[in-house]
Structures are given as structure tokens and as C-alpha cells.
Write an enzyme that holds these catalytic residues in place. Structure first.
Site, short mmCIF file in Angstrom:
data_model
loop_
_atom_site.label_atom_id
_atom_site.label_comp_id
_atom_site.label_asym_id
_atom_site.label_seq_id
_atom_site.Cartn_x
_atom_site.Cartn_y
_atom_site.Cartn_z
N GLU A 119 28.29 46.09 52.97
CA GLU A 119 29.52 46.19 52.17
C GLU A 119 29.43 47.31 51.13
O GLU A 119 30.13 47.30 50.12
CB GLU A 119 29.83 44.86 51.47
N HIS A 142 29.57 40.36 45.33
CA HIS A 142 30.38 39.74 46.38
C HIS A 142 29.72 38.42 46.75
O HIS A 142 28.50 38.36 46.92
CB HIS A 142 30.45 40.66 47.61
N HIS A 144 30.36 34.32 48.80
CA HIS A 144 31.16 33.43 49.65
C HIS A 144 31.39 32.12 48.91
O HIS A 144 31.16 31.04 49.45
CB HIS A 144 30.45 33.18 50.98
N GLU A 172 40.75 27.33 30.07
CA GLU A 172 40.25 28.62 29.59
C GLU A 172 40.26 29.75 30.63
O GLU A 172 39.82 30.87 30.33
CB GLU A 172 38.89 28.42 28.94
N HIS A 213 37.04 34.53 53.51
CA HIS A 213 35.74 35.19 53.44
C HIS A 213 35.05 34.97 52.09
O HIS A 213 33.95 34.43 52.04
CB HIS A 213 35.93 36.70 53.72
#
Ligand code: 13P
Ligand code: ZN
Length: 275
Positions: A119, A142, A144, A172, A213
Site C-alpha cells: 500500500e 492503515h 483492518h 467526544e 476493507h
């Protein structure tokens, strides 16, 4: 001291070891799921490694002239977050973008010959956009994250509505991400296309959801970036819990959110609140 022990003493390696471990413990990063890139200062790196010793150079499919000469520590592709703290030199790497922005040089790590995350396009393109907004920007994560992922199956993917639902799940949330959440369409992972779509959203916000994803977060420190994803994931968990019931009996209102924004001095992204 063994080389693993020495690595444990390097602050930015330690941070990568701790955050990957925490993310795995949270259940967000199964197998090789998730990736992290972290911009490093040359002066800091020079204390620990020889920056003139380039192990190898790879071309990039997407030129990143804006990042020329910048240093990053990045998780390796196919590597398990579970294992990073056990063997950082195999699961992480320190890279430098070449002077022309068309490639990367490996300076340390990826000891078994692996490469940076698949990625990298999403990471590099997002770094470029966040640096334009904030010169202090450093980290892209990143993940999952389980409930965020689950929520993308049952909630409409309109980003304003997605943001508003999350703001209303924990009091919040609005204070933590007043800039809201970007949502892109489903796109094949690891492509330049998902990178471009993500970076386009990162122009305006620090969180981008990839339907079915996961999520990407951007921040100035590892803690801030982890905290953004943690907050969204918590709100998504509340959404998934309350969604099992027929109706929410006591919802947070737009008026509540407005009062909260005023009290904490944050500006909610426009077009979401109807007050
Ligand atoms: P990498 O192992 O290449 O980092 O890919 C994991 C992932 O989450 C892809 O989206
Ligand atoms: Zn992923």
C-alpha cells in the site's frame, strides 16, 4: 548486546514495535493486515544507521517528487503485525525516496529480502497531501479495524452521513475528528488508484474509510494517529452494538453536537449538522 536488543533501544523502532503489537492485540490486524509508514528526521536516523550505505534501490510506479530525499520507517509487505516486536529488522525497513522521486533506497531492515508494504502508493500519496496541510504531519496507519469494517456493510457510504453517525455514537468523537471522515468507493487494494482516491480525501480530513476493507489515519505522532483510529473504532463498535436494537431511544442530537463544538472550540466540517 544482540542486534535485536540494540533495535529495541532506537526510539522510532520501539514506537513501531509497540503500535503494531497494540493493533494486533486489539484484533484489528490479522495476519499481514494493516501497514504503517512514519516520516523520520535525517539527524535522528544518523545516530543509529549509516545513511550512505544503500542496500538496494527499487523504482516506484508512481513518482513522488514531493517526498524526494525523505526518510521513512515502513512495515514490510506480507509481514504480520504480531511478529514486528519479535523481529523488527525482518518486519520493518528504513527507506529514503531517491532524489528524483522515482524510486526508493533501502537503508536498513527487510532482512529476509522483502519490500515495503504493497500500500506504499496510498501511504506516499497521503503523506504528500497531509504535509501540504500540516508541515508537522508524520504518520500514516492503515488498519483492518473490526467494527469500522463491519459498519461499512450496514451503513450507507455517504461520508457526511457516516461522519454524523460516528459523531453521535460517543460524545467526544466530534472533538477528536471535527474534520470528519472521508469514504472512498471499494477499490482493489495495493493499487495506485486506491492511493489516489485516498490521498484526494486526505486533502480535507485525517481519516479515510475503505469499504469492506478498513481505515487509514494520518497524524503528527504515532499516538495521535493510533488515537484517531481507536476513537473511530470505538464509535463504530457502539454503532454495531446499538444497531442490534430496533431503535435508538436516546440519540445524541445535532444541537448536542453544536454545543459540544462550541464548548471545545472545534469547527465541525460544514454540511453535516442541521442546526
Ligand atoms: P501489506 O502486507 O502489503 O502491507 O498489505 C496488507 C494490507 O492490509 C493491504 O491492504
Ligand atoms: Zn488492508
Amino acid at each position: 548486546m544482540s542486534s535485536i536488543m540494540i533495535q529495541n533501544e532506537i526510539p522510532f523502532v520501539r514506537e513501531m514495535m509497540e503500535v503494531t503489537r497494540n493493533m494486533w492485540v486489539m484484533g484489528w490486524d490479522e495476519r499481514n493486515g494493516g501497514n504503517i509508514s512514519y516520516i523520520l528526521d535525517e539527524a535522528e536516523i544518523k545516530k543509529y544507521i549509516d545513511i550512505n550505505n544503500v542496500k538496494c534501490t527499487y523504482p516506484l510506479q508512481f513518482p513522488v517528487g514531493e517526498l524526494a530525499g525523505k526518510y521513512f520507517i515502513v512495515t514490510g509487505t506480507g509481514k504480520y503485525f504480531k511478529n514486528v516486536s519479535l523481529n523488527p529488522e525482518e518486519n520493518l525497513g528504513i527507506i529514503r525516496v531517491t532524489k528524483d522521486g522515482n524510486g526508493i533506497e533501502i537503508l536498513w531492515g527487510y532482512a529476509d529480502g522483502c519490500r515495503p508494504t504493497s500500500e506504499l502508493a496510498a501511504h506516499f500519496m497521503s503523506h504528500i497531501e497531509r504535509l501540504k496541510r500540516d508541515p508537522q504531519h508524520r504518520v500514516i496507519i492503515h488498519s483492518h479495524a473490526t467494527n469500522v469494517l463491519a459498519m461499512t456493510f450496514v451503513h450507507e457510504l455517504d461520508e457526511k452521513s457516516f461522519t454524523k453517525t460516528l459523531w453521535k455514537m460517543c460524545t467526544e468523537c466530534l472533538v477528536v475528528f471535527p474534520d470528519g471522515i472521508g469514504v472512498i468507493p471499494w477499490i482493489v487494494p495495493g493499487t495506485n488508484e486506491i492511493g489516489r482516491a485516498t490521498a484526494d480525501k486526505m486533502k480535507d480530513c485525517r481519516l479515510v474509510v475503505w469499504p469492506q476493507h478498513g481505515i487509514l489515519g494520518a497524524g503528527t505522532t504515532m499516538d495521535e494517529t493510533f488515537g484517531l483510529i481507536e476513537t473511530v473504532e470505538k464509535a463504530a463498535k457502539i454503532f454495531m452494538l446499538v444497531n442490534q436494537h430496533k431503535e435508538i431511544v436516546q440519540p445524541m442530537t445535532d444541537q448536542n453536537l453544536l454545543e459540544l463544538a462550541e464548548a471545545f472550540g472545534v469547527t465541525p466540517v460544514k454540511g453535516i449538522l442541521n442546526v
